[in-house]
Design a protein around this motif. Structure first.
Motif, mmCIF file in Angstrom:
data_model
loop_
_atom_site.group_PDB
_atom_site.id
_atom_site.type_symbol
_atom_site.label_atom_id
_atom_site.label_comp_id
_atom_site.label_asym_id
_atom_site.label_seq_id
_atom_site.Cartn_x
_atom_site.Cartn_y
_atom_site.Cartn_z
ATOM 1 N N PHE A 167 51.760 -24.582 109.857
ATOM 2 C CA PHE A 167 52.674 -23.804 110.268
ATOM 3 C C PHE A 167 53.381 -23.384 109.155
ATOM 4 O O PHE A 167 53.914 -24.234 108.164
ATOM 5 N N ALA A 168 53.204 -21.842 109.065
ATOM 6 C CA ALA A 168 54.082 -21.184 107.772
ATOM 7 C C ALA A 168 54.969 -20.381 108.206
ATOM 8 O O ALA A 168 54.955 -19.636 109.607
ATOM 9 N N THR A 169 56.289 -20.158 107.702
ATOM 10 C CA THR A 169 57.400 -19.362 107.912
ATOM 11 C C THR A 169 58.079 -18.807 106.611
ATOM 12 O O THR A 169 57.726 -19.548 105.535
ATOM 13 N N THR A 170 58.849 -17.928 106.775
ATOM 14 C CA THR A 170 59.638 -17.522 105.562
ATOM 15 C C THR A 170 61.108 -17.767 105.872
ATOM 16 O O THR A 170 61.752 -17.232 106.867
ATOM 17 N N VAL A 171 61.763 -18.416 104.891
ATOM 18 C CA VAL A 171 63.270 -18.697 104.897
ATOM 19 C C VAL A 171 63.917 -18.227 103.512
ATOM 20 O O VAL A 171 63.519 -18.747 102.593
ATOM 21 N N SER A 172 64.647 -17.146 103.987
ATOM 22 C CA SER A 172 65.425 -16.626 102.952
ATOM 23 C C SER A 172 64.390 -16.210 101.800
ATOM 24 O O SER A 172 64.811 -16.105 100.788
ATOM 25 N N GLY A 173 63.371 -15.394 102.157
ATOM 26 C CA GLY A 173 62.648 -14.819 101.473
ATOM 27 C C GLY A 173 61.534 -15.840 100.820
ATOM 28 O O GLY A 173 60.654 -15.202 99.845
ATOM 29 N N THR A 174 61.432 -17.051 101.202
ATOM 30 C CA THR A 174 60.584 -18.021 100.313
ATOM 31 C C THR A 174 59.758 -18.623 101.307
ATOM 32 O O THR A 174 60.013 -18.876 102.814
ATOM 33 N N ARG A 175 58.332 -18.768 101.162
ATOM 34 C CA ARG A 175 57.482 -19.105 102.328
ATOM 35 C C ARG A 175 57.324 -20.676 102.208
ATOM 36 O O ARG A 175 57.381 -21.229 101.135
ATOM 37 N N TRP A 176 57.581 -21.190 103.383
ATOM 38 C CA TRP A 176 57.456 -22.580 103.671
ATOM 39 C C TRP A 176 56.210 -22.858 104.528
ATOM 40 O O TRP A 176 55.974 -22.182 105.375
ATOM 41 N N ASN A 225 61.390 -24.098 115.582
ATOM 42 C CA ASN A 225 62.004 -23.899 117.065
ATOM 43 C C ASN A 225 61.857 -22.609 117.674
ATOM 44 O O ASN A 225 61.525 -22.691 118.954
ATOM 45 N N ASP A 226 62.329 -21.556 116.780
ATOM 46 C CA ASP A 226 61.961 -20.151 117.389
ATOM 47 C C ASP A 226 60.489 -19.999 117.910
ATOM 48 O O ASP A 226 60.261 -19.243 118.888
ATOM 49 N N TYR A 227 59.899 -20.414 117.086
ATOM 50 C CA TYR A 227 58.130 -20.255 117.251
ATOM 51 C C TYR A 227 57.769 -20.785 118.599
ATOM 52 O O TYR A 227 57.384 -20.206 119.590
ATOM 53 N N VAL A 228 58.359 -22.077 118.856
ATOM 54 C CA VAL A 228 58.093 -23.021 120.146
ATOM 55 C C VAL A 228 58.764 -22.167 121.197
ATOM 56 O O VAL A 228 58.037 -22.016 122.173
ATOM 57 N N ALA A 229 59.964 -21.699 120.992
ATOM 58 C CA ALA A 229 60.766 -20.883 122.199
ATOM 59 C C ALA A 229 59.787 -19.481 122.482
ATOM 60 O O ALA A 229 59.679 -19.207 123.627
ATOM 61 N N GLU A 230 59.221 -19.002 121.529
ATOM 62 C CA GLU A 230 58.420 -17.855 121.832
ATOM 63 C C GLU A 230 57.239 -18.205 122.636
ATOM 64 O O GLU A 230 56.947 -17.370 123.582
ATOM 65 N N LEU A 231 56.558 -19.103 122.426
ATOM 66 C CA LEU A 231 55.463 -19.863 123.149
ATOM 67 C C LEU A 231 55.915 -19.877 124.634
ATOM 68 O O LEU A 231 55.138 -19.847 125.472
ATOM 69 N N GLU A 232 57.045 -20.691 124.861
ATOM 70 C CA GLU A 232 57.348 -20.922 126.274
ATOM 71 C C GLU A 232 57.863 -19.710 126.968
ATOM 72 O O GLU A 232 57.381 -19.477 127.922
ATOM 73 N N SER A 233 58.366 -18.677 126.008
ATOM 74 C CA SER A 233 58.607 -17.466 126.788
ATOM 75 C C SER A 233 57.438 -16.575 127.085
ATOM 76 O O SER A 233 57.413 -15.850 128.248
ATOM 77 N N ASP A 234 56.200 -16.791 126.284
ATOM 78 C CA ASP A 234 55.198 -16.030 126.665
ATOM 79 C C ASP A 234 54.447 -16.493 128.008
ATOM 80 O O ASP A 234 53.575 -15.982 128.660
ATOM 81 N N LEU A 235 54.956 -17.925 128.348
ATOM 82 C CA LEU A 235 54.351 -18.183 129.764
ATOM 83 C C LEU A 235 55.312 -18.248 130.826
ATOM 84 O O LEU A 235 54.827 -18.614 132.051
ATOM 85 N N ASP A 236 56.511 -17.687 130.615
ATOM 86 C CA ASP A 236 57.351 -17.395 131.560
ATOM 87 C C ASP A 236 56.950 -16.463 132.468
ATOM 88 O O ASP A 236 56.355 -15.207 132.374
ATOM 89 N N GLY A 237 57.052 -16.660 133.894
ATOM 90 C CA GLY A 237 56.773 -15.458 134.751
ATOM 91 C C GLY A 237 55.408 -15.574 134.989
ATOM 92 O O GLY A 237 54.635 -14.930 135.908
ATOM 93 N N ILE A 238 54.579 -16.475 134.477
ATOM 94 C CA ILE A 238 52.869 -16.763 135.032
ATOM 95 C C ILE A 238 52.964 -17.582 136.178
ATOM 96 O O ILE A 238 53.356 -18.574 136.295
ATOM 97 N N SER A 239 52.371 -17.218 137.413
ATOM 98 C CA SER A 239 52.127 -17.925 138.446
ATOM 99 C C SER A 239 50.904 -17.798 138.893
ATOM 100 O O SER A 239 50.095 -16.887 138.441
ATOM 101 N N LEU A 240 50.557 -19.177 139.338
ATOM 102 C CA LEU A 240 49.274 -19.155 139.806
ATOM 103 C C LEU A 240 49.143 -19.418 141.545
ATOM 104 O O LEU A 240 50.050 -19.862 141.774
#
Length: 240
Positions: A167-176, A225-240
Protein backbone atom coordinates in the motif's frame (compact mmCIF):
# COMPACT_ATOMS: atom_id res chain seq x y z
CA UNK A 1 93.69 -25.13 -36.67
CA UNK A 2 92.62 -22.13 -34.63
CA UNK A 3 95.03 -21.26 -31.88
CA UNK A 4 93.42 -21.21 -28.40
CA UNK A 5 92.97 -17.80 -26.86
CA UNK A 6 94.78 -17.58 -23.57
CA UNK A 7 94.24 -14.28 -21.76
CA UNK A 8 93.99 -13.80 -18.04
CA UNK A 9 90.86 -12.02 -16.69
CA UNK A 10 89.98 -10.85 -13.23
CA UNK A 11 87.74 -13.04 -11.11
CA UNK A 12 84.77 -11.04 -9.72
CA UNK A 13 83.69 -13.73 -7.27
CA UNK A 14 85.51 -12.21 -4.33
CA UNK A 15 84.07 -8.73 -4.99
CA UNK A 16 80.56 -10.11 -5.43
CA UNK A 17 80.89 -12.19 -2.28
CA UNK A 18 81.97 -9.18 -0.23
CA UNK A 19 79.18 -7.09 -1.76
CA UNK A 20 76.63 -9.72 -0.77
CA UNK A 21 78.04 -9.82 2.78
CA UNK A 22 77.65 -6.04 3.13
CA UNK A 23 74.13 -6.07 1.69
CA UNK A 24 73.08 -8.88 4.02
CA UNK A 25 74.40 -6.99 7.04
CA UNK A 26 72.62 -3.80 5.96
CA UNK A 27 69.40 -5.69 5.24
CA UNK A 28 69.43 -7.15 8.72
CA UNK A 29 70.21 -3.83 10.38
CA UNK A 30 67.85 -1.70 8.28
CA UNK A 31 65.20 -4.39 8.66
CA UNK A 32 65.13 -3.59 12.37
CA UNK A 33 64.65 0.07 11.49
CA UNK A 34 61.76 -0.88 9.17
CA UNK A 35 60.06 -2.85 11.95
CA UNK A 36 60.47 0.02 14.38
CA UNK A 37 59.01 2.45 11.84
CA UNK A 38 56.03 0.17 11.33
CA UNK A 39 55.41 0.14 15.07
CA UNK A 40 55.84 3.89 15.38
CA UNK A 41 53.67 4.78 12.40
CA UNK A 42 50.98 2.28 13.33
CA UNK A 43 50.75 0.38 10.07
CA UNK A 44 52.27 -2.55 8.22
CA UNK A 45 52.85 -0.54 5.04
CA UNK A 46 54.67 2.74 4.56
CA UNK A 47 57.90 4.55 3.86
CA UNK A 48 59.96 7.33 5.38
CA UNK A 49 62.79 9.47 4.04
CA UNK A 50 65.79 10.54 6.15
CA UNK A 51 68.03 13.40 5.11
CA UNK A 52 71.78 13.53 5.70
CA UNK A 53 74.38 16.11 4.65
CA UNK A 54 75.26 13.91 1.67
CA UNK A 55 71.83 12.82 0.49
CA UNK A 56 68.54 11.12 1.32
CA UNK A 57 67.81 7.59 2.48
CA UNK A 58 64.34 6.12 1.93
CA UNK A 59 63.07 3.14 3.88
CA UNK A 60 60.06 1.32 2.47
CA UNK A 61 58.38 -1.51 4.33
CA UNK A 62 55.46 -3.86 3.67
CA UNK A 63 53.99 -6.17 6.24
CA UNK A 64 56.47 -4.70 8.68
CA UNK A 65 59.39 -6.08 6.63
CA UNK A 66 61.97 -4.05 4.71
CA UNK A 67 61.15 -3.80 1.00
CA UNK A 68 63.97 -1.55 -0.02
CA UNK A 69 66.55 0.90 1.26
CA UNK A 70 67.34 3.57 -1.33
CA UNK A 71 70.13 6.11 -1.22
CA UNK A 72 69.99 9.27 -3.32
CA UNK A 73 73.13 11.32 -3.25
CA UNK A 74 73.05 15.09 -3.52
CA UNK A 75 74.67 14.76 -6.94
CA UNK A 76 71.65 12.90 -8.28
CA UNK A 77 72.94 9.34 -8.07
CA UNK A 78 70.49 6.68 -6.87
CA UNK A 79 71.39 3.32 -5.36
CA UNK A 80 69.10 0.62 -4.03
CA UNK A 81 71.31 -0.63 -1.25
CA UNK A 82 68.68 -3.26 -0.38
CA UNK A 83 66.11 -4.33 -2.93
CA UNK A 84 63.98 -7.32 -3.87
CA UNK A 85 64.93 -6.77 -7.53
CA UNK A 86 68.73 -6.88 -7.80
CA UNK A 87 71.96 -6.44 -5.93
CA UNK A 88 73.67 -3.02 -6.10
CA UNK A 89 76.80 -2.19 -8.03
CA UNK A 90 79.77 -2.61 -5.64
CA UNK A 91 81.15 0.87 -6.36
CA UNK A 92 77.77 2.53 -5.84
CA UNK A 93 77.27 0.47 -2.70
CA UNK A 94 80.64 1.61 -1.35
CA UNK A 95 79.69 5.26 -1.96
CA UNK A 96 76.34 4.83 -0.24
CA UNK A 97 77.86 3.03 2.73
CA UNK A 98 80.07 6.02 3.44
CA UNK A 99 76.85 7.78 4.43
CA UNK A 100 75.10 4.89 6.20
CA UNK A 101 76.11 5.94 9.69
CA UNK A 102 74.66 9.41 9.06
CA UNK A 103 71.42 7.73 7.92
CA UNK A 104 71.16 5.82 11.18
CA UNK A 105 71.82 9.03 13.13
CA UNK A 106 69.05 10.75 11.15
CA UNK A 107 66.69 7.90 11.97
CA UNK A 108 67.60 8.11 15.66
CA UNK A 109 66.94 11.86 15.62
CA UNK A 110 63.59 11.18 14.00
CA UNK A 111 62.59 8.78 16.77
CA UNK A 112 63.95 11.08 19.48
CA UNK A 113 61.89 13.98 18.12
CA UNK A 114 58.78 11.95 18.81
CA UNK A 115 59.81 10.81 22.25
CA UNK A 116 57.55 12.32 24.88
CA UNK A 117 55.17 13.82 22.31
CA UNK A 118 52.23 12.22 24.16
CA UNK A 119 53.42 13.01 27.68
CA UNK A 120 51.02 15.94 28.09
CA UNK A 121 48.05 14.19 26.48
CA UNK A 122 45.36 13.60 29.07
CA UNK A 123 43.44 10.34 29.20
CA UNK A 124 40.97 11.74 31.73
CA UNK A 125 38.06 11.63 29.30
CA UNK A 126 34.48 12.64 30.16
CA UNK A 127 32.02 9.82 30.67
CA UNK A 128 29.97 9.11 27.52
CA UNK A 129 26.24 9.43 27.93
CA UNK A 130 24.20 6.25 27.66
CA UNK A 131 21.72 5.95 24.83
CA UNK A 132 19.39 3.57 26.68
CA UNK A 133 16.76 6.25 27.30
CA UNK A 134 16.72 7.39 23.69
CA UNK A 135 16.67 3.79 22.45
CA UNK A 136 13.76 2.89 24.75
CA UNK A 137 11.74 5.84 23.50
CA UNK A 138 12.63 5.04 19.90
CA UNK A 139 11.55 1.43 20.38
CA UNK A 140 8.29 2.48 22.04
CA UNK A 141 7.36 4.66 19.08
CA UNK A 142 8.48 2.09 16.49
CA UNK A 143 6.57 -0.69 18.28
CA UNK A 144 3.41 1.41 18.15
CA UNK A 145 3.97 2.12 14.45
CA UNK A 146 4.39 -1.60 13.84
CA UNK A 147 1.16 -2.39 15.71
CA UNK A 148 -0.76 -0.01 13.48
CA UNK A 149 0.96 -1.22 10.32
CA UNK A 150 0.35 -4.86 11.20
CA UNK A 151 -3.36 -4.08 11.59
CA UNK A 152 -3.30 -2.41 8.17
CA UNK A 153 -1.55 -5.52 6.81
CA UNK A 154 -4.29 -7.72 8.31
CA UNK A 155 -6.99 -5.65 6.63
CA UNK A 156 -5.18 -5.54 3.29
CA UNK A 157 -4.59 -9.28 3.39
CA UNK A 158 -8.25 -9.83 4.10
CA UNK A 159 -9.31 -7.53 1.27
CA UNK A 160 -6.70 -8.43 -1.37
CA UNK A 161 -6.67 -12.13 -0.64
CA UNK A 162 -3.03 -12.41 -1.74
CA UNK A 163 0.07 -13.50 0.15
CA UNK A 164 2.06 -10.39 -0.79
CA UNK A 165 1.03 -6.82 -1.37
CA UNK A 166 1.81 -3.16 -0.90
CA UNK A 167 0.00 0.00 0.00
CA UNK A 168 1.62 3.22 -1.16
CA UNK A 169 0.57 6.82 -0.81
CA UNK A 170 2.02 10.31 -0.79
CA UNK A 171 2.12 12.39 2.37
CA UNK A 172 3.21 16.02 2.02
CA UNK A 173 4.99 15.19 -1.23
CA UNK A 174 6.82 12.16 0.16
CA UNK A 175 6.10 8.58 -0.84
CA UNK A 176 5.19 6.16 1.94
CA UNK A 177 5.06 2.46 1.13
CA UNK A 178 3.95 -0.44 3.30
CA UNK A 179 4.84 -3.92 2.07
CA UNK A 180 3.26 -6.94 3.68
CA UNK A 181 3.70 -10.68 3.65
CA UNK A 182 0.41 -12.37 4.44
CA UNK A 183 -0.94 -10.30 7.33
CA UNK A 184 2.39 -9.04 8.68
CA UNK A 185 4.36 -5.91 7.80
CA UNK A 186 7.59 -6.56 5.90
CA UNK A 187 8.60 -2.91 5.84
CA UNK A 188 7.40 0.65 5.96
CA UNK A 189 9.61 2.80 3.77
CA UNK A 190 9.53 6.57 3.47
CA UNK A 191 11.02 8.29 0.43
CA UNK A 192 10.94 5.59 -2.24
CA UNK A 193 14.01 3.65 -3.35
CA UNK A 194 16.92 4.59 -1.12
CA UNK A 195 14.55 6.03 1.45
CA UNK A 196 14.32 5.47 5.20
CA UNK A 197 12.88 2.25 6.58
CA UNK A 198 10.79 3.09 9.62
CA UNK A 199 10.02 -0.62 9.84
CA UNK A 200 12.08 -3.46 8.42
CA UNK A 201 13.03 -7.07 9.07
CA UNK A 202 16.68 -6.21 9.62
CA UNK A 203 17.36 -3.29 11.93
CA UNK A 204 15.54 -0.47 13.72
CA UNK A 205 15.64 3.05 12.30
CA UNK A 206 17.89 5.75 13.71
CA UNK A 207 16.30 7.89 16.42
CA UNK A 208 16.71 11.14 14.39
CA UNK A 209 14.87 9.52 11.47
CA UNK A 210 12.02 8.49 13.75
CA UNK A 211 11.81 12.01 15.15
CA UNK A 212 11.75 13.52 11.67
CA UNK A 213 9.21 11.14 10.12
CA UNK A 214 6.85 10.18 12.91
CA UNK A 215 4.77 13.29 12.31
CA UNK A 216 3.98 12.09 8.80
CA UNK A 217 2.80 8.68 9.98
CA UNK A 218 -0.57 10.09 11.00
CA UNK A 219 -1.02 11.32 7.43
CA UNK A 220 -0.11 7.86 6.14
CA UNK A 221 -2.79 6.21 8.29
CA UNK A 222 -5.35 8.85 7.28
CA UNK A 223 -4.53 8.16 3.64
CA UNK A 224 -5.07 4.45 4.23
CA UNK A 225 -8.42 5.17 5.92
CA UNK A 226 -9.45 7.32 2.96
CA UNK A 227 -8.50 4.43 0.67
CA UNK A 228 -10.73 2.05 2.63
CA UNK A 229 -13.56 4.60 2.65
CA UNK A 230 -13.36 4.82 -1.13
CA UNK A 231 -13.57 1.04 -1.36
CA UNK A 232 -16.68 1.08 0.79
CA UNK A 233 -18.26 3.88 -1.27
CA UNK A 234 -17.60 1.89 -4.44
CA UNK A 235 -19.84 -0.85 -3.06
CA UNK A 236 -22.61 1.51 -1.91
CA UNK A 237 -25.80 1.20 -3.91
CA UNK A 238 -25.01 -2.26 -5.17
CA UNK A 239 -28.06 -4.46 -4.70
CA UNK A 240 -28.47 -8.11 -5.43
Amino acid sequence: MTEAIDFDFADTAAVAERRDEVVAAVESHAGRIARELALLQGGDYGQEAFNTPRGTWTVKYEGGALQYLRYEGNGGSETYVVSTKRQPDPTELATAMQDYESFVESYNDYVESRSGVLDDVSTDFPEPHETSGVVAERDRIVDRIREVCDEIAVQLHRYDGTDYGTFATTVSGTRWELKRELDRTSYLRVGGEGGVYLLSQYEPPAAPDVRQLVGGFEGFVESYNDYVAELESDLDGISL
